[in-house]
Every structure is written in structure tokens, then in C-alpha cells.
Write a protein that holds these residues in place. Structure first.
Motif, mmCIF file in Angstrom:
data_model
loop_
_atom_site.group_PDB
_atom_site.id
_atom_site.type_symbol
_atom_site.label_atom_id
_atom_site.label_comp_id
_atom_site.label_asym_id
_atom_site.label_seq_id
_atom_site.Cartn_x
_atom_site.Cartn_y
_atom_site.Cartn_z
ATOM 1 N N PHE A 163 13.248 5.332 9.569
ATOM 2 C CA PHE A 163 11.912 4.893 9.925
ATOM 3 C C PHE A 163 11.968 3.556 10.660
ATOM 4 O O PHE A 163 12.802 2.703 10.340
ATOM 5 N N GLY A 164 11.061 3.395 11.615
ATOM 6 C CA GLY A 164 11.004 2.149 12.371
ATOM 7 C C GLY A 164 10.177 1.095 11.691
ATOM 8 O O GLY A 164 9.367 0.402 12.336
ATOM 9 N N GLY A 165 10.334 0.947 10.402
ATOM 10 C CA GLY A 165 9.616 -0.062 9.640
ATOM 11 C C GLY A 165 10.135 -0.086 8.219
ATOM 12 O O GLY A 165 10.553 0.943 7.675
ATOM 13 N N ALA A 166 10.109 -1.263 7.592
ATOM 14 C CA ALA A 166 10.574 -1.379 6.211
ATOM 15 C C ALA A 166 9.550 -0.838 5.221
ATOM 16 O O ALA A 166 9.895 -0.500 4.092
ATOM 17 N N THR A 167 8.294 -0.750 5.627
ATOM 18 C CA THR A 167 7.239 -0.226 4.773
ATOM 19 C C THR A 167 6.420 0.786 5.567
ATOM 20 O O THR A 167 5.280 0.522 5.947
ATOM 21 N N PRO A 168 6.984 1.955 5.849
ATOM 22 C CA PRO A 168 6.289 2.927 6.710
ATOM 23 C C PRO A 168 5.016 3.479 6.098
ATOM 24 O O PRO A 168 4.086 3.823 6.811
ATOM 25 N N GLY A 169 4.966 3.576 4.768
ATOM 26 C CA GLY A 169 3.809 4.155 4.111
ATOM 27 C C GLY A 169 3.780 5.662 4.271
ATOM 28 O O GLY A 169 4.274 6.199 5.261
ATOM 29 N N THR A 170 3.229 6.355 3.299
ATOM 30 C CA THR A 170 3.078 7.811 3.367
ATOM 31 C C THR A 170 1.712 8.184 2.818
ATOM 32 O O THR A 170 1.373 7.804 1.693
ATOM 33 N N ILE A 171 0.931 8.907 3.614
ATOM 34 C CA ILE A 171 -0.360 9.426 3.174
ATOM 35 C C ILE A 171 -0.287 10.944 3.225
ATOM 36 O O ILE A 171 -0.240 11.531 4.303
ATOM 37 N N SER A 172 -0.231 11.573 2.048
ATOM 38 C CA SER A 172 -0.183 13.033 1.949
ATOM 39 C C SER A 172 -1.597 13.577 2.070
ATOM 40 O O SER A 172 -2.495 13.179 1.322
ATOM 41 N N LEU A 173 -1.821 14.502 2.997
ATOM 42 C CA LEU A 173 -3.172 15.019 3.206
ATOM 43 C C LEU A 173 -3.706 15.786 1.999
ATOM 44 O O LEU A 173 -4.848 15.552 1.590
ATOM 45 N N PRO A 174 -2.935 16.717 1.397
ATOM 46 C CA PRO A 174 -3.477 17.403 0.210
ATOM 47 C C PRO A 174 -3.848 16.419 -0.898
ATOM 48 O O PRO A 174 -4.900 16.550 -1.526
ATOM 49 N N THR A 175 -2.987 15.431 -1.133
ATOM 50 C CA THR A 175 -3.264 14.450 -2.183
ATOM 51 C C THR A 175 -4.474 13.605 -1.835
ATOM 52 O O THR A 175 -5.372 13.385 -2.663
ATOM 53 N N ALA A 176 -4.502 13.095 -0.593
ATOM 54 C CA ALA A 176 -5.591 12.219 -0.185
ATOM 55 C C ALA A 176 -6.936 12.932 -0.212
ATOM 56 O O ALA A 176 -7.974 12.322 -0.492
#
Length: 247
Positions: A163-176
Motif C-alpha cells: 500500500f502507498g501509505g502507512a495507514t491506508p484504512g479499509t472500509i468494507s461495504l457490507p459491514t459499513a
């Protein structure tokens, strides 16, 4: 003076026509690396720059989808370095559901295939770009774009993602969408479905098995497990439908 004003107006007009986009990512740091609070850089040794749990932190059940992350949260030496990593194992028939990384692009390389991947192209009315990857193939997921990975084979698939960042973050659509407090009426109208379907999806996602056991648990472990199934497939269909409406 009139000419200068005219040139200024042209410049403002040109800038106004530039594409607008939101930008997010790791800020530039003023030092070579970020030392822990209270520590002096010359007091650090090689262990600070070493992370040994990327693979050993993976859950042991190859029948599930599992991911182990090395981001700034698990590996503090990455903070400010604009890079992180993840190791992924896909059991037969499992999926990494549609999700986004809001702060970084992702470069995935398959080390044991095959693996099907997909990317939703918002600039082309939600066109989905898919590829059937084999061992050694790579695929890039641009920052902030919806994507997924699916193992539709009969064997285990494995991949690594940078990943091009140390904190890319992940947002799962089903979960969200179905595991938050979004009002049922909003979900019903958004997905053009009824209350019973929304409640069934919420119930099935709540009943999904929890994380698979890790061989050596630790507070920094980021291994999680997900299991594919009819409920998850239905939620993915709903998510895809929603994005086809808004893109």
C-alpha cells in the motif's frame, strides 16, 4: 494594467477548470523516521525496523479468507513512510468483499493462484474491470476505488498487497452498510428492496463466524477471518446494485 488584469482573469479561469478531487494520504515528515515518544533516534536498534508477524500472524484455517496487516498500527516504524503491507490467504470459494482504501493505492501480487479480482471504475459509470490472475501476476487498485478479490477455484490462493501509505484504512461495504446504525428505511429505498431483506442481511452478517484463532495471539495482531456464503453473496449483490445507482 488592463492587460495584467486580463491575464489574471484568464489564469483564474484556467485554474477553475482544473479537475477537482479530494486528496488523502500520509503527510511528509521532517525527519528520516518517527521515533517513539520519549526515545532518541540513536537509542533505536534493528528491532524497531523489523516486523516478524506478517505471515506468522495469519490464522491457521486455510478454508477461510484471512488477512494479516503490517500498517502503522502494527508496525510503528512505518509511520510517515508512505508504505505498508498485507498478506492474504483465500480458502476455496472465499471472498475479500467489496471495500475501499481511502488513503492509499494497493498493488497486489499473487503468489499462489488463481485469483479473480475486480475494480469499480467510477469515471466510466461504474464499469467493473475484472481479471483472472495467475501466480506471479500483479493488479493495482487505485486509492479510494471499490474493489474485491475472489477465489472461485478449488485450492487455496495466496497474495501479498503493498500500500502507498502507512495507514491506508479499509472500509468494507457490507459491514459499513449492514452492520452500522444506518436507518432501515434508507437502506430499503437505496437498494430498492423491503424491510425483510434488509433485516435478513443484517442478521446473517451478525451471525457470521468471528476471527479464526491465531497461532500466537498478540495485541498487535491484525488477522481476521471471513467466510463466504449465500448471505454474503446477497450483500455483495446489494452493494453492487447500490453503486450502480450512484456512480
Amino acid at each position: 494594467m488592463a492587460l495584467a488584469r486580463l491575464l489574471l482573469l484568464f489564469a483564474v479561469a484556467a485554474i477553475h477548470q482544473l479537475p477537482r478531487s479530494a486528496r488523502a494520504g500520509d503527510p511528509d515528515i521532517l525527519t528520516d523516521f518517527l521515533a517513539p515518544l520519549g526515545a532518541e533516534p540513536d537509542q533505536l536498534n534493528g528491532s524497531f525496523f523489523t516486523y516478524a508477524r506478517l505471515v506468522s500472524g495469519l490464522a491457521g484455517d486455510p478454508g477461510k479468507f484471512t488477512v494479516s496487516k503490517a500498517t502503522g498500527a502494527e508496525f510503528p516504524a512505518l509511520l510517515g513512510q508512505s508504505v505498508s503491507y498485507a498478506a492474504l490467504i483465500f480458502g476455496p470459494g472465499t471472498v475479500n468483499p467489496p471495500h475501499i482504501h481511502p488513503r492509499a493505492s494497493e498493488l497486489l501480487v499473487v503468489v499462489q493462484g488463481p485469483l479473480v479480482v475486480g475494480l469499480v471504475d467510477a469515471a466510466r459509470n461504474g464499469t467493473v474491470h475484472t481479471a483472472a490472475l495467475e501466480t506471479g501476476d500483479m493488479f493495482v487498485f487505485p486509492k479510494g476505488m471499490v474493489h474485491y478479490q475472489l477465489n472461485n477455484g478449488t485450492g487455496v490462493a495466496r497474495a501479498f498487497s503493498a500500500f502507498g501509505g502507512a495507514t491506508p484504512g479499509t472500509i468494507s461495504l457490507p459491514t459499513a452498510l449492514f452492520e452500522t446504525d444506518i436507518d432501515d428505511a434508507a437502506l430499503e429505498k437505496s437498494f430498492r428492496t423491503d424491510e425483510a431483506t434488509v433485516e435478513e442481511l443484517k442478521h446473517d452478517l451478525r451471525e457470521a463466524p468471528g476471527p479464526a484463532p491465531s497461532p500466537s495471539p498478540s495485541p498487535s495482531s491484525a488477522a481476521v477471518a471471513l467466510v463466504g456464503g449465500s448471505a454474503l453473496a446477497a450483500s455483495l449483490v446489494c452493494a453492487a446494485a447500490a453503486f450502480s445507482f450512484v456512480l
